[in-house]
Write a protein that holds these residues in place. Structure first.
Motif, mmCIF file in Angstrom:
data_model
loop_
_atom_site.group_PDB
_atom_site.id
_atom_site.type_symbol
_atom_site.label_atom_id
_atom_site.label_comp_id
_atom_site.label_asym_id
_atom_site.label_seq_id
_atom_site.Cartn_x
_atom_site.Cartn_y
_atom_site.Cartn_z
ATOM 1 N N ASP A 39 0.817 -1.214 0.000
ATOM 2 C CA ASP A 39 0.000 0.000 0.000
ATOM 3 C C ASP A 39 0.853 1.269 0.000
ATOM 4 O OD1 ASP A 39 -2.160 -1.686 0.112
ATOM 5 O OD2 ASP A 39 -2.549 -1.375 2.251
ATOM 6 N N ASP A 43 0.571 4.613 -2.272
ATOM 7 C CA ASP A 43 0.382 5.910 -1.626
ATOM 8 C C ASP A 43 1.459 6.901 -2.064
ATOM 9 O OD1 ASP A 43 -1.108 7.421 0.615
ATOM 10 O OD2 ASP A 43 0.993 7.642 1.195
ATOM 11 N N LYS A 79 -7.787 1.916 -4.696
ATOM 12 C CA LYS A 79 -9.066 1.515 -4.115
ATOM 13 C C LYS A 79 -8.908 0.417 -3.071
ATOM 14 C CE LYS A 79 -12.125 2.646 -8.006
ATOM 15 N NZ LYS A 79 -13.085 2.092 -8.996
ATOM 16 N N ALA A 81 -6.781 -1.397 0.219
ATOM 17 C CA ALA A 81 -5.920 -1.174 1.378
ATOM 18 C C ALA A 81 -5.869 -2.456 2.190
ATOM 19 C CB ALA A 81 -6.441 -0.021 2.231
ATOM 20 N N HIS A 84 -7.928 -5.381 0.963
ATOM 21 C CA HIS A 84 -9.384 -5.283 0.897
ATOM 22 C C HIS A 84 -9.796 -4.018 0.142
ATOM 23 C CE1 HIS A 84 -9.857 -8.611 3.731
ATOM 24 N NE2 HIS A 84 -8.929 -8.038 4.484
ATOM 25 N N SER A 85 -10.926 -4.108 -0.531
ATOM 26 C CA SER A 85 -11.435 -2.966 -1.284
ATOM 27 C C SER A 85 -12.007 -1.923 -0.330
ATOM 28 C CB SER A 85 -12.513 -3.430 -2.262
ATOM 29 O OG SER A 85 -13.056 -2.340 -2.964
ATOM 30 N N ARG A 86 -11.640 -0.670 -0.538
ATOM 31 C CA ARG A 86 -12.211 0.413 0.263
ATOM 32 C C ARG A 86 -13.659 0.641 -0.171
ATOM 33 N NH1 ARG A 86 -7.523 3.627 2.077
ATOM 34 N NH2 ARG A 86 -5.750 3.250 0.685
ATOM 35 N N THR A 87 -14.486 1.079 0.737
ATOM 36 C CA THR A 87 -15.823 1.512 0.348
ATOM 37 C C THR A 87 -15.689 2.801 -0.465
ATOM 38 O OG1 THR A 87 -16.166 2.912 2.296
ATOM 39 C CG2 THR A 87 -16.767 0.564 2.484
ATOM 40 N N ALA A 90 -14.907 5.654 1.848
ATOM 41 C CA ALA A 90 -13.543 5.593 2.381
ATOM 42 C C ALA A 90 -12.525 5.959 1.300
ATOM 43 C CB ALA A 90 -13.259 4.201 2.927
ATOM 44 N N TYR A 91 -12.803 5.539 0.081
ATOM 45 C CA TYR A 91 -11.899 5.843 -1.034
ATOM 46 C C TYR A 91 -11.837 7.349 -1.280
ATOM 47 C CZ TYR A 91 -9.988 5.620 -5.810
ATOM 48 O OH TYR A 91 -9.224 5.782 -6.932
ATOM 49 N N TYR A 94 -9.945 9.037 1.469
ATOM 50 C CA TYR A 94 -8.509 8.794 1.320
ATOM 51 C C TYR A 94 -7.911 9.734 0.276
ATOM 52 C CZ TYR A 94 -4.292 6.553 -0.488
ATOM 53 O OH TYR A 94 -3.023 6.309 -0.942
#
Length: 229
Positions: A39, A43, A79, A81, A84-87, A90-91, A94
């Motif tokens: 990740d 980032d 997408k 993290a 797992h896929s962020r909602t 949440a995306y 971020y």
């Protein structure tokens, strides 16, 4: 044309993300780097594009349009993290945090660059102010119109590198498209007008990226060439 007008401009460099960062968004993090850095690698890459966007004068929505373009792999990688896929919410949060961090880090450099760009543009405009009448006297009216349009754009954005879509550029000169294309190509061959970056699509919402980015040499190159012909 007034060189002093540049001093009052507050814009940064034109809104055109450099090709390196467009490629970074498009290609994403390589499998090897993703495996090694996870990740954090994503980032860091995303942060690099945001920093470049801030320093080039783009707004958050312009940058988001690039990141959210389904064709841009980096945005798709972001997408996820911890596997797992962020909602969706949440995306977006971020991405907003990435932009905020970039803005905070880039602010001192951006302010410095703004002043430097304005000063470079002011000096270039001042040099051409004396040369344009000579162009007109020597019957190079279309060349003078093209150069004047670029100088006006530099005054507008406060930078010696300007994003200019071809149609608005041609319309700003007041000459026909055919004559504009012919003389612009001649000025580019002479090294007077420089095409710094050819516009690329940045997604349906990032329309500025369709513009080319131009700069100008000093007038000496044009007159030196004319004297040697």
């Amino acid at each position: 044309m007034n060189a002093e007008q540049v001093e009052s401009q507050q814009s940064l460099e034109p809104r055109a993300l450099r090709a390196r960062y467009i490629d970074m968004l498009t290609d994403g993090v390589s499998p090897d780097r993703l495996k090694e850095g996870g990740d954090k690698a994503v980032d860091h890459a995303l942060m690099a594009t945001a920093l470049s966007a801030v320093c080039s004068g783009m707004g958050e929505q312009d940058w988001l349009a690039l990141v959210l373009d389904p064709k841009r792999r980096l945005g798709q990688q972001a997408k996820f993290a911890k596997g797992h896929s962020r909602t969706a919410l949440a995306y977006r949060r971020y991405l907003s945090k990435v932009w905020q961090r970039a803005t905070e880090q880039a602010r001192p450099a951006a302010l410095h660059d703004r002043d430097r760009y304005r000063e470079e543009a002011r000096r270039l405009v001042a040099r051409w102010d004396d040369a344009l009448p000579r162009l007109l006297e020597e019957a190079h009216e279309i060349d003078a119109m093209i150069i004047a349009a670029l100088l006006d754009r530099m005054v507008e954005v406060g930078s010696p590198r300007v994003a200019f879509a071809r149609r608005p550029f041609q319309e700003a000169t007041g000459v026909s498209e055919r004559r504009f294309r012919t003389r612009l190509a001649a000025l580019e061959r002479a090294g007077v007008v420089r095409l710094e970056a050819r516009g690329k699509s940045g997604g349906p919402r990032a329309r500025q990226r369709l513009a080319n980015v131009y700069s100008l040499s000093g007038p000496e190159r044009l007159f030196d060439r004319a004297g040697s012909d």
